[in-house]
Design a protein around this motif. Structure first.
Motif, mmCIF file in Angstrom:
data_model
loop_
_atom_site.group_PDB
_atom_site.id
_atom_site.type_symbol
_atom_site.label_atom_id
_atom_site.label_comp_id
_atom_site.label_asym_id
_atom_site.label_seq_id
_atom_site.Cartn_x
_atom_site.Cartn_y
_atom_site.Cartn_z
ATOM 1 N N ASP A 47 0.824 -1.266 0.035
ATOM 2 C CA ASP A 47 -0.110 0.052 -0.006
ATOM 3 C C ASP A 47 1.020 1.268 0.128
ATOM 4 N N SER A 48 2.264 1.000 -0.121
ATOM 5 C CA SER A 48 3.191 2.174 -0.119
ATOM 6 C C SER A 48 3.013 2.889 -1.646
ATOM 7 N N HIS A 49 3.508 4.010 -1.525
ATOM 8 C CA HIS A 49 3.248 4.972 -2.821
ATOM 9 C C HIS A 49 4.174 4.411 -3.950
ATOM 10 N N ARG A 62 2.085 1.115 -5.184
ATOM 11 C CA ARG A 62 0.987 1.463 -5.764
ATOM 12 C C ARG A 62 1.469 1.825 -7.461
ATOM 13 N N ASP A 107 4.897 -1.810 4.406
ATOM 14 C CA ASP A 107 4.393 -2.831 3.779
ATOM 15 C C ASP A 107 4.488 -4.156 4.648
#
Length: 683
Positions: free
Chosen positions: A373-375, A378, A548
């Motif tokens: 779900d980290s930038h 993603r 994550d």
């Protein structure tokens, strides 16, 4: 049943068996037999029966086809047929066709046996001097022997299946059925002037239910001459009942109120229910999953066919056909025929399971299996999803262990090629002198030891699907040149061959090396690099998205629990903090290895993976503290004490100095905690 148009592809043993079988069936029309060998047995039989034959099948895939039998045994032919067939045409592979042949042969044998037995019984009845006429519950003639034909001057063909009043207007059999009374030696004048003496009987089943009526009659002269003989109608009834109940399909009958009237032995065998469980009971008594089709038919007065349901305590999977019983426009009940599908379904499941074991060419993961779900993650996932929607060549870049193969699986699974093959190739794991022949195949005699007839390469195997080339940077210059041709021309040439073979393959490549540096050093072709780099996707190392780690670790626990047969419920906060602090040079692959090793050394009674379960070998990989000089290597005991001190310190900090919480987190007594705090000067 309407005529079924059939196309047979493959003229060998299987095609010959299917063709002979269909030629003997009245509901099938073989439109064409296809085989590249003009001397194939099925081709010859087709010509003898004026059935068109050819070497090509594509021109004949028309909407009029109902079934296609693929008996070539070639997966690529089946895949082509699956795509090219009309939407409503059923494609039957060779394995299923062989099963159908066996089942249909067994059914034909059974039917032939029944016919022979029926014929024997008919011969017996026709050799008796007494005339015999029987009707069913509706008043229709269902039995008419030769003696009856002779005495009434009515042919058997005219009588059978007709209402008794149309055959013999003065017949009293309907009254016998309604009253259930037996009448013996009553005189009756037939329409042709023949005077007979008849005995009439209701036909009653084993439960006392009337299912028809029967008459036995003689000329007056014959009655006088043979007055001492008594016809054994009970024996006749028993034989007729045996014929009715000889069906291999289960039969159940209910009355107009939906209560059971009749079941046959096949019904008991399939459902596991006995007569006492059904007769007189509601129609729902035999259903384990689904609704009663008997009740629905009684409500609608319309037949229902092909309903899947499960019946009996064994929950046998069946297909049910149910029809109403209507006599003189009055609903009398319904009859259901139950076909057992459990065995066929079981065989199909075994076939699917065997295919999944043997054919490890499908992708196993989707984007749902990629945790992050980290930038950074993603961005990578969104780029991969975009790549999945187009046939563009993809280059996955990232350190070893970051999950490049997982991304490759997900891209294929989300593309329009997901139902076709997914071939995985580790270019670094195959010897350089073998890699080229593995990728592109070889012709017979291409080198010493080459198989007779040659061999298809992995690119040919992946036709219409995807191929994942891992460690692409390890390819030799010669293999790079051939790969470039694949990307430019969509064709390959086998080793030792000259003929170009067209292929339709989506290439997903991956590497962990610096491609630009390799290109500048002349180790990697510049033109191939630009072909591969049309859709580059950078997968970040684990140290760049440590937030994550808890979610990834949780997913790994689920996977490893299944592999090891364990039931580890979670990871302690202290252990998670230790995992988050670690630098992870081996990325997710190393994380899985660490958690796996920790689970192995857990006690069977433990359900939480704690800090002390993590392998101490992680210590030497801890991120160095730039502000401190490098320390000398200490004895193992000193290093373990240093680690224990760090764990105590970090846990106390997490518990905000609360010693009771600290002791609970570490799984030690409060007294032991005080001792260790004093020992390391942490009070």
């Amino acid at each position: 049943m309407s005529l079924q148009n059939v196309l047979i592809i493959g003229g060998g043993v299987g095609g010959t068996a299917i063709l002979k079988l269909l030629l003997s069936a009245e509901f099938f029309c073989v439109k064409r037999v296809v085989d590249i060998n003009e001397q194939a047995p099925a081709i010859q039989i087709a010509k003898e029966n004026n059935i068109p034959a050819s070497a090509e099948w594509k021109p004949y895939l028309t909407e009029e086809l109902h079934m296609i039998f693929d008996l070539t045994g070639q997966p690529e032919v089946f895949d082509e047929l699956l795509k090219a067939r009309p939407a409503r045409t059923v494609l039957i592979p060779g394995a299923v066709a062989n099963m159908l042949i066996r089942l249909l042969r067994e059914k034909d044998h059974f039917i032939q046996t029944i016919r022979e037995e029926t014929h024997k019984q008919q011969l017996i009845f026709n050799s008796i001097e007494e005339g015999m006429i029987g009707i069913d519950a509706r008043g229709y003639v269902n039995f008419f022997n030769k003696s009856a034909e002779r005495m009434t001057d009515i042919s058997m063909e005219r009588a059978l299946g007709k209402p008794i009043y149309e055959v013999i207007p003065s017949s009293e059999l309907p009254r016998i059925f309604e009253t259930g009374r037996t009448e013996v030696n009553r005189e009756l004048m037939l329409s042709n002037g023949t005077k007979i003496v008849t005995s009439r009987f209701p036909v009653i089943d084993e439960k006392g239910e009337r299912i028809g009526a029967f008459s036995v009659f003689k000329d007056i002269t014959e009655v006088v001459n043979l007055a001492g003989e008594i016809t054994n109608l009970k024996e006749i009834q028993t034989m007729l009942q045996a014929i009715i109940q000889s069906s291999d399909d289960a039969i159940s009958v209910v009355d107009e109120e939906g209560k059971g009237l009749l079941i046959n032995p096949a019904y008991t065998r399939i459902t596991g229910l006995q007569t006492d469980d059904i007769i007189g009971k509601p129609a729902t008594a035999d259903i384990s999953e689904g609704e009663s089709m008997h009740l629905k038919v009684l409500q609608t007065r319309k037949p229902i066919r092909g309903v899947n349901m499960r019946v009996g305590p064994l929950k046998r999977e069946v297909i049910v056909n149910v029809a109403p019983i209507i006599v003189n426009n009055r609903l009398k009940g319904s009859v259901g025929v139950i076909h057992d599908m459990t065995e066929i379904s079981s065989l199909m499941k075994e076939l699917d399971r065997a295919r999944s074991i043997i054919r490890t060419l499908e992708s196993k993961y989707t984007f749902d299996d990629i945790i992050g779900d980290s930038h950074e993650m993603r961005i990578s996932i969104e780029q991969a999803k975009l790549a999945a929607k187009t046939p563009v060549t993809v280059l996955l870049r990232g350190e070893s262990g970051t999950g490049k193969e997982l991304f490759a699986h997900a891209i294929h699974s989300s593309s329009d090629r997901k139902y076709n093959k997914f071939i995985r190739v580790n270019c670094a794991a195959i010897a350089e002198h073998l890699l080229e022949s593995e990728l592109f195949g070889y012709e017979e005699g291409a080198f010493v030891g080459a198989k007779q007839g040659g061999k298809r390469g992995l690119f040919e195997e992946a036709n219409h699907g995807s191929i994942f080339l891992d460690e692409i940077g390890e390819l030799s210059s010669n293999t790079q040149a051939k790969l470039l041709r694949v990307l430019q021309e969509n064709e390959i040439v086998r080793v030792g061959g000259t003929k170009s073979i067209h292929i339709d393959v989506r290439v997903i490549a991956a590497t962990n090396i610096h491609m630009e540096k390799a290109m500048l050093e002349g180790k990697f072709r510049e033109d191939l690099y630009y072909r591969l780099n049309r859709m580059p996707i950078q997968i970040p190392p684990l140290r760049n998205h440590k937030q994550d780690i808890p979610a990834i670790a949780e997913r790994l626990l689920v996977k490893l629990n299944q592999e090891y047969g364990r039931n580890v419920e979670g990871i302690s906060e202290v252990a998670l903090q230790r995992l988050i602090v670690y630098s992870w040079p081996g990325n997710v692959r190393e994380l899985e290895n660490i958690i796996s090793r920790g689970m192995i050394f857990m006690k069977p009674t433990e359900s939480i993976l704690d800090d002390h379960h993590l392998p101490l070998s992680m210590l030497k990989h801890q991120e160095p503290n730039a502000s401190k000089p490098a320390q000398e290597i200490l004895p193992l005991a000193d290093q373990m004490e240093r680690m224990e001190k760090e764990i105590l310190s970090s846990t106390m900090e997490m518990a905000k100095g609360n010693k009771s919480k600290t002791a609970k987190h570490l799984g030690i007594s409060l007294r032991t905690l005080y001792y260790k705090l004093e020992k390391y000067g942490l009070e």
